[in-house]
Design a protein around this motif. Structure first.
Motif, PDB file in Angstrom:
ATOM      1  N   ILE A  75      11.803   6.810   7.646  1.00 53.31           N
ATOM      2  CA  ILE A  75      10.828   7.351   6.696  1.00 53.31           C
ATOM      3  C   ILE A  75      11.362   7.231   5.268  1.00 53.31           C
ATOM      4  N   TYR A  78      11.003   3.623   4.111  1.00 57.47           N
ATOM      5  CA  TYR A  78       9.560   3.391   3.999  1.00 57.47           C
ATOM      6  C   TYR A  78       9.041   3.899   2.654  1.00 57.47           C
ATOM      7  N   TYR A  79       9.418   5.141   2.325  1.00 53.27           N
ATOM      8  CA  TYR A  79       8.933   5.737   1.072  1.00 53.27           C
ATOM      9  C   TYR A  79       9.555   5.026  -0.131  1.00 53.27           C
ATOM     10  N   GLN A  82       7.663   1.951  -0.887  1.00 53.81           N
ATOM     11  CA  GLN A  82       6.399   2.274  -1.565  1.00 53.81           C
ATOM     12  C   GLN A  82       6.665   2.496  -3.060  1.00 53.81           C
ATOM     13  N   THR A  83       7.758   3.194  -3.349  1.00 54.67           N
ATOM     14  CA  THR A  83       8.107   3.465  -4.746  1.00 54.67           C
ATOM     15  C   THR A  83       8.390   2.164  -5.496  1.00 54.67           C
ATOM     16  N   LEU A  86       5.215   0.395  -6.275  1.00 57.05           N
ATOM     17  CA  LEU A  86       4.475   1.008  -7.389  1.00 57.05           C
ATOM     18  C   LEU A  86       5.160   0.705  -8.725  1.00 57.05           C
ATOM     19  N   GLU A  87       6.481   0.803  -8.720  1.00 52.28           N
ATOM     20  CA  GLU A  87       7.215   0.525  -9.965  1.00 52.28           C
ATOM     21  C   GLU A  87       7.007  -0.919 -10.420  1.00 52.28           C
ATOM     22  N   PHE A 110       4.510  -2.205   7.919  1.00 49.29           N
ATOM     23  CA  PHE A 110       3.961  -0.844   7.852  1.00 49.29           C
ATOM     24  C   PHE A 110       3.774  -0.407   6.395  1.00 49.29           C
ATOM     25  N   ALA A 113       0.585  -2.060   5.442  1.00 48.49           N
ATOM     26  CA  ALA A 113      -0.557  -1.432   6.121  1.00 48.49           C
ATOM     27  C   ALA A 113      -1.031  -0.167   5.423  1.00 48.49           C
ATOM     28  N   THR A 114      -0.141   0.475   4.670  1.00 42.52           N
ATOM     29  CA  THR A 114      -0.453   1.796   4.128  1.00 42.52           C
ATOM     30  C   THR A 114      -0.319   1.874   2.607  1.00 42.52           C
ATOM     31  N   PHE A 115       0.017   0.771   1.943  1.00 43.03           N
ATOM     32  CA  PHE A 115       0.091   0.790   0.481  1.00 43.03           C
ATOM     33  C   PHE A 115      -1.335   0.717  -0.067  1.00 43.03           C
ATOM     34  N   MET A 116      -1.738   1.753  -0.798  1.00 46.23           N
ATOM     35  CA  MET A 116      -3.113   1.833  -1.315  1.00 46.23           C
ATOM     36  C   MET A 116      -4.139   1.523  -0.225  1.00 46.23           C
ATOM     37  N   ALA A 140       5.692  -0.688  12.422  1.00 50.23           N
ATOM     38  CA  ALA A 140       6.159   0.673  12.713  1.00 50.23           C
ATOM     39  C   ALA A 140       7.485   0.987  12.049  1.00 50.23           C
TER      40      ALA A 140
ATOM     41  N   ARG B 117       0.920   4.620  16.579  1.00 47.32           N
ATOM     42  CA  ARG B 117      -0.022   3.567  16.129  1.00 47.32           C
ATOM     43  C   ARG B 117      -1.491   3.978  16.180  1.00 47.32           C
ATOM     44  N   HIS B 143       1.749  10.010  -3.532  1.00 43.74           N
ATOM     45  CA  HIS B 143       3.081   9.574  -3.928  1.00 43.74           C
ATOM     46  C   HIS B 143       3.388  10.271  -5.248  1.00 43.74           C
ATOM     47  N   GLN B 145       4.017   9.094  -7.838  1.00 42.55           N
ATOM     48  CA  GLN B 145       3.410   8.351  -8.938  1.00 42.55           C
ATOM     49  C   GLN B 145       1.888   8.409  -8.954  1.00 42.55           C
ATOM     50  N   ASN B 148      -3.136   9.820  -3.435  1.00 42.17           N
ATOM     51  CA  ASN B 148      -3.715   8.960  -2.397  1.00 42.17           C
ATOM     52  C   ASN B 148      -3.182   7.533  -2.399  1.00 42.17           C
ATOM     53  N   LEU B 149      -1.955   7.335  -2.862  1.00 41.68           N
ATOM     54  CA  LEU B 149      -1.439   5.966  -2.965  1.00 41.68           C
ATOM     55  C   LEU B 149      -0.945   5.414  -1.631  1.00 41.68           C
ATOM     56  N   GLY B 151      -1.846   5.362   2.403  1.00 41.89           N
ATOM     57  CA  GLY B 151      -2.893   5.772   3.339  1.00 41.89           C
ATOM     58  C   GLY B 151      -3.517   4.624   4.101  1.00 41.89           C
ATOM     59  N   ASN B 152      -4.614   4.916   4.718  1.00 43.05           N
ATOM     60  CA  ASN B 152      -5.315   4.004   5.615  1.00 43.05           C
ATOM     61  C   ASN B 152      -6.826   4.180   5.507  1.00 43.05           C
TER      62      ASN B 152
END
Lengths: 357, 357
Positions: A75, A78-79, A82-83, A86-87, A110, A113-116, A140, B117, B143, B145, B148-149, B151-152
Motif C-alpha cells: 500500500i 502504491y500511494y 500515485q503521488t 500527480l507531481e 493497479f 486502474a485507480t489513478f483518476m 493487484a 479484485r 489524495h 493533493q 477523489n484522485l 478511485g474507480n
C-alpha cells in the motif's frame, strides 16, 4: 513478429512478441498521450530503461525506479506512485508503462486502474514468468494477510514483449517462467507439451522462445477472453497452484521461485490425476524433464500438516475445503474438491516418491 | 415506492426510494452472500445501524463504525477497512453495505471495488446530497493533493434510499442536497425546475422528497447510462461545479457545504450563460429562491485571483484552460472553454451583483 489480439469487456488489445521491439514502443501507441509515465525497478532500469526512452523521444516522458522485489507490491509504494504521478502532472489522458516482471506489472497496473478512476497502461514484461501475469488484466498489491488481496480486473491497452530482455534472466527465473508455459500446455495442448518436454532449458534460441511464449500466451488469452473475471474456466489456470502457494508460504517467499513451486504442484496434481482417473498423464515425463533441468524438487521435504492447513486457507477454497485443478486427460482440466484425509494420503505417497529419487 | 433501473457495462441495478425500507434490506438482495459487511460512521450508526441489522437477522453480518467526515476518505482508512474485511473472513461471495452519506459511499464503494479484485456492494444513502454520488458508480478516496484522485468506476448492485433517514439532517445539509437537485433540473427539465423553485425548503413532506429524489436520480441515471466513464455528456453534471470547487478550496472544506457552493457556482454559470446567449435562464428566480432559503451567498466575498487560479487547476481543465458547463436554454447544457480575461470580467460583474444584495 508474433501477434495476438485479446478481446475484453471494455476494449481489445494486442500482444506483440519479437526481438528488439523495446526500441519502438511509439509504434504501438494507438493515441496521443499528454504524458507517459514509466514505472520500473532497479534491476531492469540499468538494462532497458534507456532503450524504451530512446523510442519515445517525441513524447513528454517521466519515469520512476523502485527497488526490485515483492516488497514493493505494498500500500505504501502504491500511494507513493500515485503521488509521483500527480507531481508529474499526469492527467486522464496520460499513459503508464509497466517495464519489468510480474511485480512491476501488477503494481503499475493497479496504479493505472485507480489513478483518476483509471488511465491507459502498457505491459512491457521482462521475464518469462510475466508472460502469464501481463495478459488477462489481473492487477493487484499485497495485503499483510496475503498476496494479491487488493486489486482489480483492468486489462492493459497493449503488451509489448521483447524476447531480447529475457537473455539477462538468471537460471531459476528461466525455470520459473517455463513452468508456467508447461502448465499452459498441460491444460490445453499435447503437441505443445511434447515440444516443451523435449526442450533442454540450457539451449533455447530466441526463435524458440518466441514460439513458446506465443503458444503460452495464446492459451492464457483464450481462457481469459471466455472468463475475464474468474467465474469458471479461468480457474484451470491454477493447475499446480494450490500446492505451489502452500510450498511458497512454508518455505518463505524468496527461497523458491513461483514457477519452481508450480512445477512441484503440477507434479502432485498429475500424481493425483493419474491415480484418480487411472490414466498415464505424463507424470514420469514431467519428472524427468524437471530433474534434467535442475528444478529444486528436494525442497519439498517440508512438514505435510502445515502444507495441508495452508491449502485449506487458499483464496479459492470454499468453507475450508481444498479445491484442486486435476487433469482428466491432457488438455481436459477439471476442478475437484478433495477432502482432507484423501489429500493427506496423496501427499504422503507423493512425498515418498519424490524423496526416493 | 419509486423505483428506477440503471443499465451499466457490467450489470443492471435498481434504485428504490421509499419510507422505512431500511428495515427490509433483505428483500433487495438478489443472491445469497457468505458475509455482509456494513460500513457506516459514528453519526449514522446510533440512528440507523440497528434498523439495518434488524432486517438481516438470518445472515452472517459484521459491521464497522468509522468517524464521520471527509478525513476518512484516506489511504489509511481504506487499508484499515480492507484489514477489517479480511479479519472478518469476507470472501469473493461477500457483500458490502455503505450506510451513510457521500463519504461513506465513496470510501466503502472503493473498498468493494478492490477487495479481492471486486465484490458486490449496496448504497444506502442517508443524505439528500448522496442521491447524486450513490448513483453512477464513481467510487474514490482523496489524495493529499486533491479530492477523489484515487478511485474507480464501479457501480453498486442496488441503491436503497429510505427518505425517513433524511429527517435527521441539519438545514445546511438539506440546502446542500437540494442544490444538486436544482442542478439536475436546470440541465434537463424545466417543469421539474419550476416545481423546485416554488418549494420552500422548510416545508417539504416525505412524499414531495420522494418525488424530487426520483426526478433527480432519473436525470443522473439517464446521463450515466449513456456515458458511464465521463467521456462526454456526463460532464454536464458538473454544471455549477467548476466555480464550486474553487469556492470550497478557498474557504477551506467545512465552512460551506458542497451543494451550497454548487448553488453559487450555478448562479455564476447562469450569469455567464444569460450574457453569452442573450436569453432569460432563471438567474433571478434562482437568486430569489437561494436567498429565501438562506443559502450563504455572502460567503462569496473572496479573492477573485485565487478563485481563477483554482479554476485553472480543476481536474477537468485541459492545458490550464477553464472549461465551464453553460446553458443554451433550460435542459440544453454545453461545455465551453473560457479564456482567463473573459472569466475575470464575468467574475467581477457577478461578484458586484451578489454583494450588492
Amino acid at each position: 513478429m508474433e501477434q495476438l489480439h485479446v478481446a475484453t469487456s471494455t476494449h481489445d488489445y494486442t500482444i506483440s512478441i519479437d526481438e528488439n521491439i523495446r526500441f519502438n514502443i511509439q509504434d504501438y501507441l494507438t493515441k496521443k498521450y499528454t504524458t507517459i509515465f514509466i514505472i520500473t525497478d532497479d534491476q531492469v532500469a540499468p538494462l532497458y530503461l534507456d532503450d524504451i526512452l530512446y523510442g519515445l523521444q517525441d513524447q513528454r516522458v517521466v519515469h520512476t525506479v523502485i527497488p526490485s522485489g515483492e516488497a514493493t507490491k505494498s500500500i505504501e509504494y502504491y500511494y507513493q506512485l500515485q503521488t509521483v504521478a500527480l507531481e508529474n502532472r499526469l492527467d486522464r489522458q496520460s499513459l503508464i508503462i509497466a517495464l519489468g516482471g510480474g511485480v512491476i506489472g501488477d503494481l503499475a497496473g493497479f496504479v493505472a486502474a485507480t489513478f483518476m478512476r483509471g488511465i491507459d497502461y502498457i505491459q512491457v514484461p521482462t521475464t518469462i514468468l510475466s508472460h502469464d501475469s501481463s495478459v488477462g488484466g489481473k492487477v493487484a498489491i499485497n495485503h499483510e494477510q496475503g498476496k494479491n488481496l487488493i486489486g482489480n480486473f483492468y486489462p492493459p491497452v497493449a503488451v509489448i514483449y521483447d524476447v531480447h530482455t529475457i537473455q539477462t534472466l538468471p537460471e531459476n527465473e528461466i525455470r520459473s517462467g517455463y513452468a508456467e508455459l508447461v502448465k499452459e500446455a498441460f491444460i490445453s495442448n499435447e503437441d505443445f507439451l511434447q515440444q516443451l518436454l523435449a526442450q533442454p532449458l540450457s539451449a533455447i534460441s530466441n526463435e524458440q522462445l518466441k514460439k513458446h511464449l506465443y503458444e503460452g500466451v495464446k492459451v492464457k488469452a483464450g481462457i481469459v477472453e471466455k472468463d475475464e473475471k474468474e467465474a469458471n474456466i479461468r480457474k484451470y489456470l491454477n493447475f499446480g497452484h494450490t500446492l505451489a502457494h502452500a510450498i511458497e508460504a512454508t518455505l518463505g517467499y524468496g527461497r523458491i521461485t513461483h514457477g519452481e513451486a508450480v512445477a512441484i504442484g503440477m507434479l502432485f496434481a498429475l500424481h493425483v490425476s493419474e491415480q484418480k482417473y487411472g490414466r498415464d498423464l505424463y507424470y514420469n515425463e514431467l519428472l524427468t524433464w524437471l530433474t534434467d533441468n535442475h528444478y529444486p524438487l528436494s525442497l519439498f521435504n517440508i512438514d505435510m500438516d502445515t502444507v495441508i492447513q495452508l491449502m485449506k486457507l487458499d483464496k479459492k477454497a470454499t468453507n475450508q475445503e481444498v479445491q484442486m485443478v486435476l487433469l482428466q486427460q491432457i488438455g481436459k482440466p477439471t476442478v475437484e474438491t478433495i477432502d482432507e484425509t484423501t489429500l493427506a494420503t496423496y501427499l504422503q505417497t507423493f512425498k515418498k516418491e519424490l524423496t526416493a529419487i
